[in-house]
Design an enzyme around this catalytic site. Structure first.
Site, mmCIF file in Angstrom:
data_model
loop_
_atom_site.group_PDB
_atom_site.id
_atom_site.type_symbol
_atom_site.label_atom_id
_atom_site.label_comp_id
_atom_site.label_asym_id
_atom_site.label_seq_id
_atom_site.Cartn_x
_atom_site.Cartn_y
_atom_site.Cartn_z
ATOM 1 N N GLU A 249 0.851 -1.353 -0.155
ATOM 2 C CA GLU A 249 -0.034 0.131 0.094
ATOM 3 C C GLU A 249 0.862 1.345 0.025
ATOM 4 O O GLU A 249 1.800 1.537 0.615
ATOM 5 C CB GLU A 249 -0.852 0.029 1.244
ATOM 6 C CG GLU A 249 -1.704 -1.179 1.329
ATOM 7 C CD GLU A 249 -2.836 -1.112 2.547
ATOM 8 O OE1 GLU A 249 -2.232 -0.654 3.761
ATOM 9 O OE2 GLU A 249 -3.845 -1.604 2.416
ATOM 10 N N HIS A 273 -5.084 -11.850 5.143
ATOM 11 C CA HIS A 273 -4.988 -11.748 3.612
ATOM 12 C C HIS A 273 -3.852 -12.563 3.080
ATOM 13 O O HIS A 273 -4.193 -13.292 1.991
ATOM 14 C CB HIS A 273 -4.832 -10.113 3.225
ATOM 15 C CG HIS A 273 -5.818 -9.225 3.826
ATOM 16 N ND1 HIS A 273 -7.129 -9.622 3.863
ATOM 17 C CD2 HIS A 273 -5.810 -7.774 3.948
ATOM 18 C CE1 HIS A 273 -7.693 -8.540 4.193
ATOM 19 N NE2 HIS A 273 -7.012 -7.354 4.572
#
Length: 522
Positions: A249, A273
């Site tokens: 990110e 995740h």
């Protein structure tokens, strides 16, 4: 006066034609704990509105928000209308669809620590059943910090808002509960929470959400692997050199500094995740698409992960923390300068690890997993790197031929690309690394349903395939706990820093360089 204009027909998605998901759910009320939070505003209610726009909600439907803040039904609706206008993928807001949807929105105020909140909720839901025709069916969504999971479950049980495990409430109405991640803080807390949940709910009623599993590209990974005969023969140790899984990110922790000080990126991203992406990449074909058949195969992968002793963690895992740097041309603060972050914080915002799946298919094939904040760009990708050719007939200027790579882009620009070697036109034999690139936006249109739309609808239907089961969660924590324990026992040495806008600390590059490999630049 605004007319109620029916929304245009939604074009069918070829990947979904004829599947169970083309049906709506039973009439029900969705109860959102944490209704004043960002998750409700940015994701949950916009997703429900989009389902209403697509006529995928049942005729008897309602949303009940529960939170501490003082609100009326009218102010609650007004706030959510503004949120839907800002965050829904369908713009502009359709006044006719919103008007009908908003009739089912209501609010109950109260802290989850008090029994009176649940008594008020029970009375309110009985009224909703009568007015909205929701038939006593309830989906409880816990959009709250993990510390509040236990009190809410106990409050629901004490107020008799759920049936005892294995029993139905009067009239055959169902109750289900959705938990946001992280589910627990470590293996011990996850087990305790699972035990508390099991005292009130049967496992079939429990939906532990990982929104990555609702993304179209992640779902398509199963279709790609098990509906195409072309790739199965090369999907394993005989042809694959290694696998890279990247979850990066470009944003920092934003307003979640206090949360990140308690979790770090290993608990926030890797435990859920990244582990789920690894499972879907490495799992064997399930015997059917039934929820437990798919989840059984994922659990087998987790149990096959080679356990790391504490002494091995430093050789297989790298952590880091972002310092000041440039992201998209703008200077950004270091992690320790973020709001609610300790100036002496030792929390990791980057982690890279080398994993091995010790089974017949993947023996000896390393899986490199990395996740980071304030990276060079936002990207989630699974890259399967194939073996080099056994004998090089052709030469490139640098003397080597890049390996073939199959990359699954989860976000952004969702799609699948296959990189291979081709000859440039001309008299000379000049090799070029090229790509066949499939993009969801080009093939099926850009207005792809968001993950929460799929997952909310599945939870209302009782379809658990894309949710994690109790044993999955505990196996994920069992693997990650060894890493966390090793870090806690090394004198709590601060992680090395990396410049914001980079691809992480140098030690992460060395992790692969020692194996004669390097990270892809997605």
């Amino acid at each position: 006066m605004t007319q109620n204009v029916a929304p245009p027909a939604v074009p069918p998605n070829p990947l979904r034609s004829g599947l169970v998901e083309d049906r709506t759910s039973d009439a029900c009320a969705v109860v959102i704990f944490g209704a004043s939070g960002d998750l409700t505003r940015r994701k949950l209610v916009p997703a429900l509105y989009n389902l209403a726009w697509g006529r995928l909600l049942p005729g008897g439907f309602a949303v009940v928000g529960v939170a501490r803040r003082e609100k009326t039904d009218e102010s609650f609706r007004a706030e959510l209308k503004e949120a839907v206008g800002e965050f829904s993928r369908r713009k502009p807001l359709d006044e006719g669809v919103w008007s009908e949807f908003a009739r089912g929105l209501s609010y109950v105020r109260g802290p989850v620590s008090e029994a009176s909140t649940f008594e008020a909720l029970r009375a309110h839901l009985e009224q909703v059943d009568a007015e909205r025709g929701t038939r006593g069916n309830r989906l409880f969504y816990l959009a709250v910090p993990p510390a509040e999971f236990g009190p809410i479950v106990e409050g629901l049980r004490a107020a008799k808002l759920v049936a005892p495990p294995g029993q139905e409430r009067s009239g055959g109405a169902w109750t289900r509960v959705v938990f946001e991640k992280p589910f627990g803080h470590d293996l011990e807390s996850a087990r305790k929470l699972n035990d508390a949940v099991a005292a009130a709910f049967d496992e079939s009623q429990v939906f532990r959400i990982d929104h990555y599993l609702g993304k179209e590209t992640v779902q398509n990974l199963l279709v790609f692997r098990f509906a195409n005969s072309l790739f199965e023969p090369v999907w394993g140790r005989a042809h694959v050199d290694h696998v890279q899984i990247t979850v990066s990110e470009d944003i920092g922790v934003e307003a979640r500094g206090a949360f990140y000080e308690q979790t770090g990126i290993t608990r926030d991203i890797v435990e859920n995740h990244a582990m789920q992406l690894l499972c879907l990449t490495a799992m064997e074909p399930p015997i059917s698409l039934a929820a437990d058949a798919v989840r059984d195969e994922k659990v087998k992968v987790l149990r096959s992960l080679r356990k790391m002793e504490k002494s091995e963690v430093s050789r297989n895992v790298v952590r880091g923390q972002y310092a000041r740097g440039l992201v998209r041309g703008e200077e950004v603060a270091a992690y320790r300068e973020e709001h609610d972050v300790s100036p002496a914080s030792r929390v990791e915002t980057y982690v890279a690890m080398r994993c091995f799946v010790d089974n017949w298919r993947w023996s000896g094939v390393p899986f490199y997993v990395r996740a980071g904040k304030r990276m060079a760009r936002r990207v989630t990708e699974i890259a399967v790197v194939f073996n080099e050719v056994p004998h090089a007939l052709f030469r490139t200027q640098d003397g080597g031929i890049p390996p073939n790579v199959l990359s699954v882009r989860v976000q952004p620009d969702e799609g699948i690309a296959l990189r291979f070697i081709s000859k440039e036109p001309g008299q000379q034999t000049i090799l070029r690394d090229v790509a066949m690139d499939f993009r969801y936006g080009s093939a099926f249109g850009s207005n792809t349903p968001e993950a929460y739309e799929r997952l909310l609808l599945d939870a209302m239907r009782g379809e658990a395939t894309l949710f994690t089961r109790r044993d999955e969660v505990e196996e994920q924590w069992a693997y990650v706990d060894r890493v966390l324990e090793a870090w806690s026992g090394d004198g709590n040495t601060p992680p090395p820093t990396y410049a914001a806008g980079s691809w992480g600390p140098e030690a992460a590059e060395d992790l692969l360089a020692k194996d004669g490999r390097r990270w892809r630049k997605p």
